[in-house]
Design an enzyme around this catalytic site. Structure first.
Site, mmCIF file in Angstrom:
data_model
loop_
_atom_site.group_PDB
_atom_site.id
_atom_site.type_symbol
_atom_site.label_atom_id
_atom_site.label_comp_id
_atom_site.label_asym_id
_atom_site.label_seq_id
_atom_site.Cartn_x
_atom_site.Cartn_y
_atom_site.Cartn_z
ATOM 1 N N GLY A 182 -26.280 8.545 -12.094
ATOM 2 C CA GLY A 182 -26.450 8.936 -10.707
ATOM 3 C C GLY A 182 -25.702 7.997 -9.778
ATOM 4 O O GLY A 182 -25.252 6.914 -10.181
ATOM 5 N N CYS A 183 -25.570 8.395 -8.531
ATOM 6 C CA CYS A 183 -24.794 7.603 -7.580
ATOM 7 C C CYS A 183 -25.499 6.282 -7.247
ATOM 8 O O CYS A 183 -24.889 5.211 -7.341
ATOM 9 C CB CYS A 183 -24.499 8.404 -6.317
ATOM 10 S SG CYS A 183 -25.923 9.237 -5.590
ATOM 11 N N TYR A 184 -26.777 6.340 -6.877
ATOM 12 C CA TYR A 184 -27.476 5.088 -6.574
ATOM 13 C C TYR A 184 -27.490 4.160 -7.793
ATOM 14 O O TYR A 184 -27.172 2.973 -7.674
ATOM 15 C CB TYR A 184 -28.904 5.353 -6.076
ATOM 16 C CG TYR A 184 -29.002 5.933 -4.680
ATOM 17 C CD1 TYR A 184 -28.592 5.201 -3.569
ATOM 18 C CD2 TYR A 184 -29.517 7.203 -4.451
ATOM 19 C CE1 TYR A 184 -28.692 5.717 -2.278
ATOM 20 C CE2 TYR A 184 -29.624 7.731 -3.168
ATOM 21 C CZ TYR A 184 -29.211 6.983 -2.085
ATOM 22 O OH TYR A 184 -29.315 7.495 -0.812
ATOM 23 N N THR A 234 -25.394 3.908 -10.208
ATOM 24 C CA THR A 234 -24.070 3.324 -10.428
ATOM 25 C C THR A 234 -23.843 2.134 -9.514
ATOM 26 O O THR A 234 -23.436 1.043 -9.948
ATOM 27 C CB THR A 234 -22.979 4.387 -10.192
ATOM 28 O OG1 THR A 234 -23.142 5.433 -11.157
ATOM 29 C CG2 THR A 234 -21.585 3.794 -10.327
ATOM 30 N N ALA A 235 -24.102 2.330 -8.226
ATOM 31 C CA ALA A 235 -23.883 1.243 -7.260
ATOM 32 C C ALA A 235 -24.785 0.052 -7.583
ATOM 33 O O ALA A 235 -24.342 -1.105 -7.571
ATOM 34 C CB ALA A 235 -24.137 1.739 -5.836
#
Lengths: 343, 343, 343, 343
Positions: free
Chosen positions: B146-148, B150-151
């Site tokens: 997911g995006c969160y 990953t960051a």
């Protein structure tokens, strides 16, 4: 009432003009500037054409006689110099950071310049309206709080004061619209690079840190050291402080709710939301409200508290007018009754 | 290579088309949808006119034969059903959350639905390219992060793994552009109320929490419980995770620098900034980069770590292509060489 | 005064609440809706918490008794049905397009539905405050102008009326913020695709065209056919109409200046700028002003005239309140004194 | 190919770097500046870190030897001085306005400075790729078109050339994102006053007017005088020209369609939309496309034509690369194949 604004050309100044223009007790708004003597305010701000007719006057003790209240919306150093002289004849409300820090060493460390005299610092009352109302009533000089401190303190004071959070664990992730950076054009706030972008700046280095620590310490009866990050969000106005802290044994959702609600039940501008109903910045846009949302997380025993204000209103000029109202025994909401402009 | 995208009409899908169209090894991009059979992609997305000519096909095992790799950019539940069947004939990269959570109880708790079969979950490799490269090479199915996560993970793994932060103190304040919320119109992302506004949502309730906790736990060899707030920022693309954690005795600025830099010195897409040089989201716009900034604060012994990505690229489709490259033994940067679009 | 708003949940309604809440003569604001009976307004709009306490009532003749003025901020068709009944007991101000078009054939052509009865159309006065003040004073029903017509007509009427432009050459390039499209979420106004984007829509097909043509014709004593393009600009509020027309022999910069200035010298909300000083939309933000800029080009003998308003204020609810003031003999600026919110 | 960019620190320069970095035939990109010798490009633009390693070199004839092509992205006056010297050794593509205006009197009137020498003006070919391809192939110096002229001319040339519009009636309402105003911070593009705002500027006074008139005149075999308004829209990139003109007897929707489509059927970057399907600026974002929408209005016999480009790509650096491709006999789309970044 006769009012004067020194430093009227910045955003703090023009917002004061907006608010004072609609204030039922204000009959005069004179404007002063150190550099643009004789210039009409409408030359800088055509949006007030046909409503505001004053020109900027040079700052001098003579010209500044006869006012009931003088607002200083000036760069660092100006009010350190002027507020003492001005306060002989008028009430003074200083929107700069000059008079907010009691400890000269702290001021000098964070501001990188010499502090104001002990005498003025002693006279100046920290103008967080909701928490210092009694002292504000008697004050001759107000050190009007910074925008980040206002958002943070209104959220955190009730909890720190009651021991509902462990002050040593406070972490503040704050976000601001760009008007907080003022009217001067800069690379940081150049539209082409601020639009559609999110920036973080001055991590743990913002001047508002000692102000927050000092005020929290007052309610804690102990020193406190916070972590503060400040972000620039692509929006004009608005500020959100997302705050995190551990909740000690003995406190839970219900107690936190009671603490927050009882703290603000008689205040006209702080609105505590129901558990988990979070405010967005636009919901206080152009108003003097501070809206507080909060979530208590059973998994981590941490509280996430969110406080939103309009940085130019409750975070600056609106709170200054609120303080003026308190100082002069007016209705606290006078001139500040406008509903948020939404959407 | 012949590629297929299931769920091509969403933002994940159209971003895959953008990236795969310029990929030197891709010769075909077929598009599939459960509901719009026969519709030309350019009807939904005129910006690809005269460059992309495919129409949406109905999803069936027969139609999905003959591809080297199949991307699933679909709502919850679809890949739980399809990835097993599809992976018999092709490599599968799943951009949904279906295959990311190993513990069925956790999946069901956070996603509110039944998990995928144990067999698929066992086969699926978590596609955080920089940390799972060896397993990705051998994988038949990728659970694309997911995006969160990953960051957050790209920032936190090096520190958690090396003990440079106390995992129990991790607090994540994450901010996203609105494309993370997908293409469906909603009140939350209605322009008139999202513009010039900052929202906070799903505090401690975001589905990405168990994903982050699971992956950090793997590097910590212990469970970890995080605090995560997610905000919606008025911008289209871009994500910033501002992370806070206490630094134990024995670690300092220099050690943190070494840990971060050594972790990513051979990776093409993670860029560690010098101490205190903080990245903004626009600096990775439309690229597969993850930029990491960090500040170690001596006063509080806390680390503030900032990680920025483009949520649609490194946070979704770009990382999926990166994983495809790794799986097929291609240059890891193939098709992902574009510099960020700045400003 | 007792006021009621039908259709209070839309942007026109909530803006009426903002303006009427601060109106010195308004003592009640009741809210009505066809579909959300019993719902508290603050459920939809938390920004008015602790200031506005009304719940939505069902629309019925009985419930709508006892008001001095009733505002209709409703979809097409509602006021065609209701305004006659309501106007027996109260003054009615209709913000929809239902009562604006005198010619039934025109209404039916552009609106694609049946027109209101001849009787109501005859009673309804077109509420362009600055030009129809005398009739508005006597009116029982006001057809409040559309946003584009307001911006266009305030700019063009003085010139058309005096022959200073050739009406056959009028071309209008109009731009609006997204609140003009209402509160319903749609693909057109989805943040991810409206942000950082400029759209053009309904070229020569906007419903406001017959309204503009009808009103200009009245001042021209001849029919007029205009070209109108409408654009959606990535901003919340604000409207700019850039208008072009040929200037006949006998008119020049000086004459145009005199025509514009004399037309508006006694109006509180229309501000004519000096030649070549052009207004931006933000300069009237959240206010009832209409600012007019203009450039006469000797090279082409064409006039470029720019008119800016806040589409929700002067383009809708503000003008409605202005009309209420005129109808009830109040100060024309009552409740509308707020300076623009700038920046 | 070895390439050099003079004036690499502006937005035109950094966009050239983005495009040339991914160009299959480019092996070197050297960067030059008059004022920042020795500074690394990544100091100004961290988004190119770890990908672009050049430092700025001082401009001198010696340092500028050995390049195949030199791009000038410089303020007025620089290329008037340098392009002749540079063009002895390399092909020169000038992105400034210096070499675009053939008539010295016109240049001096609109630019307020002395024109380049007749010799250079004679050598320079106006680089509107789609219409001057044959001359560009042979050119040693290209005067790369301005952003507004590119958008306007690609839309208007086919119609003016074929007599499908009356050139005397052309009115252009143009809108630009703020990157057109460059990288220098200014009051005009200060985020706090540009956000959520729409501005109109330089009405009938923009330097691009003589450029448009000159080029249209070439296709008309007659002089032409246009009306041009330019607006600043709150967006970073993107430009829309909304153009209006009367259509003479003998032309209709079908003929206009044929003229537009046949004009661009063999061009890779101009996309003519079906009648009434209007493009938005985001649909060409970060790409070299020019999308053209159009509406013929039977009521007024007027054509409304809309042309959108990314002002930094087709309006500047992208077209410069396209011209480079044509000059060197490369594939016209080399390095320019990226799909628009949408959303």
């Amino acid at each position: 009432m006769k009012t004067a604004i020194i430093g009227a050309t910045g955003y703090g100044g023009i917002e004061l003009i907006r608010l004072l223009s609609n204030h039922p007790s204000v009959e005069q708004i004179a404007v002063f500037s150190s550099s643009q003597q004789g210039v009409k305010m409408t030359d800088s701000y055509p949006h007030i054409s046909e409503r505001f007719f004053e020109s900027l006057q040079d700052i001098s003790i003579e010209a500044l006689q006869g006012f009931d209240v003088i607002f200083l919306s000036t760069p660092p150093g100006v009010s350190a110099e002027w507020s003492s002289k001005l306060s002989a004849a008028a009430k003074v409300i200083d929107l700069s950071g000059d008079l907010r820090i009691n400890d000269p060493a702290e001021y000098e460390k964070w501001y990188g310049r010499e502090t104001a005299s002990k005498e003025i610092l002693n006279k100046a009352v920290y103008g967080l309206s909701e928490w210092n109302r009694e002292q504000i009533k008697e004050a001759q000089i107000i050190a009007n709080p910074g925008c980040y401190p206002t958002a943070v303190l209104l959220g955190m004071i009730p909890l720190v004061k009651s021991g509902a959070v462990d002050a040593a664990t406070i972490i503040i992730d704050a976000k601001s619209g760009t008007t907080g950076a003022g009217r001067s054009a800069s690379a940081m706030t150049h539209y082409s690079e601020m639009n559609d972008n999110l920036k973080i700046y001055k991590v743990n280095e913002h001047k508002h840190i000692p102000e927050i620590e000092q005020e929290l310490a007052g309610f804690l009866n102990d020193t406190v050291t916070i972590t503060l990050s400040t972000h620039l969000v692509p929006m004009t106005r608005g500020m959100m402080a997302t705050m995190y802290a551990s909740v000690p044994e003995g406190f839970d959702e219900q107690k936190i709710k009671e603490i927050l609600e009882s703290s603000y039940k008689n205040t006209p501008f702080v609105r505590v939301r129901p558990h988990k109903q979070m405010p967005s910045t636009r919901e206080v846009n152009a108003s003097n409200f501070c809206d507080i949302g909060w979530v208590y997380d059973e998994r981590t025993k941490r509280l996430t508290l969110v406080s939103v204000i309009d940085n130019l209103v409750k975070g600056a000029s609106g709170q200054a007018v609120q303080n003026m109202n308190i100082m002069f025994g007016l209705e606290e909401t006078a001139g500040l009754n406008g509903l948020p402009v939404f959407p």
